[in-house]
Design an enzyme around this catalytic site. Structure first.
Site, PDB file in Angstrom:
ATOM      1  N   LYS A  55      14.930  15.142   6.575  1.00 13.07           N
ATOM      2  CA  LYS A  55      15.213  15.122   7.607  1.00 13.07           C
ATOM      3  C   LYS A  55      16.415  16.669   8.050  1.00 13.07           C
ATOM      4  CE  LYS A  55      12.108  12.816   9.612  1.00 13.07           C
ATOM      5  NZ  LYS A  55      11.463  11.680   8.156  1.00 13.07           N
ATOM      6  N   TYR A 270       4.584  -0.372   9.632  1.00  9.96           N
ATOM      7  CA  TYR A 270       5.808   0.533   9.215  1.00  9.96           C
ATOM      8  C   TYR A 270       6.590  -0.356   8.643  1.00  9.96           C
ATOM      9  CZ  TYR A 270       9.631   4.005  10.390  1.00  9.96           C
ATOM     10  OH  TYR A 270      10.532   4.598  10.187  1.00  9.96           O
ATOM     11  N   TYR A 296       8.690   4.706   3.015  1.00 15.71           N
ATOM     12  CA  TYR A 296       7.879   6.130   2.915  1.00 15.71           C
ATOM     13  C   TYR A 296       7.975   6.658   1.504  1.00 15.71           C
ATOM     14  CZ  TYR A 296      10.371   6.696   7.576  1.00 15.71           C
ATOM     15  OH  TYR A 296      10.532   6.935   8.771  1.00 15.71           O
TER      16      TYR A 296
HETATM   17  C1  LIG Z   1      11.296  10.812   8.005  1.00 18.65           C
HETATM   18  C2  LIG Z   1      10.943  10.178   6.518  1.00 18.65           C
HETATM   19  C3  LIG Z   1       9.800  10.897   6.122  1.00 18.65           C
HETATM   20  C4  LIG Z   1       8.415  11.545   6.843  1.00 18.65           C
HETATM   21  O1  LIG Z   1       8.773  12.908   7.481  1.00 18.65           O
HETATM   22  P1  LIG Z   1       7.844  12.779   8.965  1.00 18.65           P
HETATM   23  O2  LIG Z   1       8.002  14.128   8.990  1.00 18.65           O
HETATM   24  O3  LIG Z   1       8.366  12.056   9.773  1.00 18.65           O
HETATM   25  O4  LIG Z   1       6.339  12.888   8.585  1.00 18.65           O
HETATM   26  C5  LIG Z   1       9.574  11.006   4.374  1.00 18.65           C
HETATM   27  N1  LIG Z   1      10.825   9.939   4.129  1.00 18.65           N
HETATM   28  C6  LIG Z   1      11.908   9.618   4.372  1.00 18.65           C
HETATM   29  C7  LIG Z   1      12.625   9.077   3.447  1.00 18.65           C
HETATM   30  C8  LIG Z   1      12.184   9.797   5.848  1.00 18.65           C
HETATM   31  O5  LIG Z   1      13.093   9.541   6.346  1.00 18.65           O
END
Ligand SMILES: *Cc1c(COP(=O)(O)O)cnc(C)c1O
Length: 341
Positions: A55, A270, A296
């Site tokens: 992010k 999720y 993720y």
């Molecule tokens: C938010 C996040 C993602 C995914 O990114 P997006 O842009 O929301 O698809 C992947 N890995 C981690 C660790 C995240 O915090």
């Protein structure tokens, strides 16, 4: 790399949060077990402000936009263990802005580690004000109401969407696409695929928009959906990619087939662990000493391994997996890892 960006991103307000280009490294030991597919990792987990993660690339443009609008407060939304919320709190602290986080209990995990450890501990350290909402609450509507109330008190509020995935936020990953192209050329390693998670879709959308704006058709980007059904994720990501590329150049567009979302790793939903995720996290940790996260990157790496097993990725191909950070999530999911030992 921002000043020399071939995408001319200096046109957009930006607040510095990164340490420069993140390294690309081969998975030297794991690759010996993968039957001729070569996997490299893009170490976006090494952007380390506030505990690190993907992010930060988006937040450079989001906080830049907030400052350009003269905001004194940032509000964003997410699930209870949102990495985006935690990094927004860190970036706001860095920029001297107040921060409020609207977090929902969207993920059905109710143990103390999930509810109070991991990202939640860090949000408190960064001085953010956390609103604790039930799983079915409309977090963005709550955030907008809260912004209206604060504005009535004279505050200037910037509201940031789920995952920071506004078109401005996605520019961070368009810039990353340019960084990857430059590194790939320096290394003399052409990648066939860039592989990573698709959550709110902003990283995926930004990478695709960046590649197309650079005139590239390879590497193509494969996103493993971790947030919801693959077709909805694909449509939302395509829309974000189009909005992002139009910021870069209004004459460009993203063809539908350029956005590929694989839904095979979502499992029950999720934030809900899968066996394949647990195995992938353990494998990369025990083979390479590298940490994936349970929500993720663990599911996306499970997808990469599954794709190698099924022949979707073939011997001789080179894959670049985006390590996206999210380390605090491992502490929040302690019980999931204990149970599967
Ligand atoms: C938010 C996040 C993602 C995914 O990114 P997006 O842009 O929301 O698809 C992947 N890995 C981690 C660790 C995240 O915090």
């Amino acid at each position: 790399m921002s000043t020399a960006s071939p995408l001319a991103l200096h046109r957009f307000p930006r607040f510095s949060l990164l340490e420069g280009a993140t390294p690309i490294q081969p998975l030297a030991r794991l690759n010996r077990q993968l039957g001729g597919v070569e996997v490299f990792v893009k170490r976006d987990d090494l952007n380390w402000l506030g505990g690190g993660g993907n992010k930060l690339r988006k937040l450079e443009f989001l906080v830049g936009e907030a400052i350009a609008q003269d905001a004194d407060t940032i509000i964003t939304v997410g699930a209870r263990q949102s990495n985006h919320a935690r990094l927004t709190a860190a970036a706001a602290a860095r920029a001297g802005l107040k921060c409020e986080l609207v977090l929902t209990r969207l993920v059905p995990r109710y143990d103390d580690d999930y509810l109070e450890n991991g990202n939640i501990v860090l949000n408190g350290l960064f001085g953010a004000h956390v609103h604790d909402l039930p799983g079915d609450a409309n977090a963005l509507a709550f955030a907008e109401e809260r912004a209206t109330a604060l504005r009535a008190e004279g505050r200037k509020v910037y509201v940031c969407p789920l995952g920071g995935s506004s078109p401005a936020g996605c520019l961070g990953y368009a810039d990353c696409a340019a960084e990857i192209v430059a590194q790939s050329e320096q290394m003399g390693v052409p990648f066939d695929y860039i592989v990573g998670p698709n959550g709110s879709g902003g990283m995926h959308a930004g990478l695709v928009a960046g590649m197309i704006a650079l005139g590239r058709t390879t590497p193509s980007v494969i996103g493993y959906g971790v947030y919801g059904p693959a077709e909805a994720a694909r449509a939302a990501t395509l829309d974000k990619a189009n909005q992002t590329i139009r910021l870069i150049d209004p004459t460009l567009g993203v063809p539908s087939e350029a956005v590929v979302v694989d839904g095979s790793q979502l499992g029950d939903g999720y934030g809900i662990p899968t066996e394949a995720m647990l195995r992938a996290v353990r494998l990369l940790a025990s083979t390479e000493g590298l940490l994936l996260d349970p929500v993720y990157s663990g599911k996306a790496f499970a997808g990469l391994l599954h794709g190698i097993k099924t022949g979707a990725y073939r011997a001789g191909q080179r894959l670049l997996f985006v390590m996206t950070g999210g380390l605090p999530g491992l502490y929040a999911y302690r019980s999931a890892f204990e149970g599967s030992r």
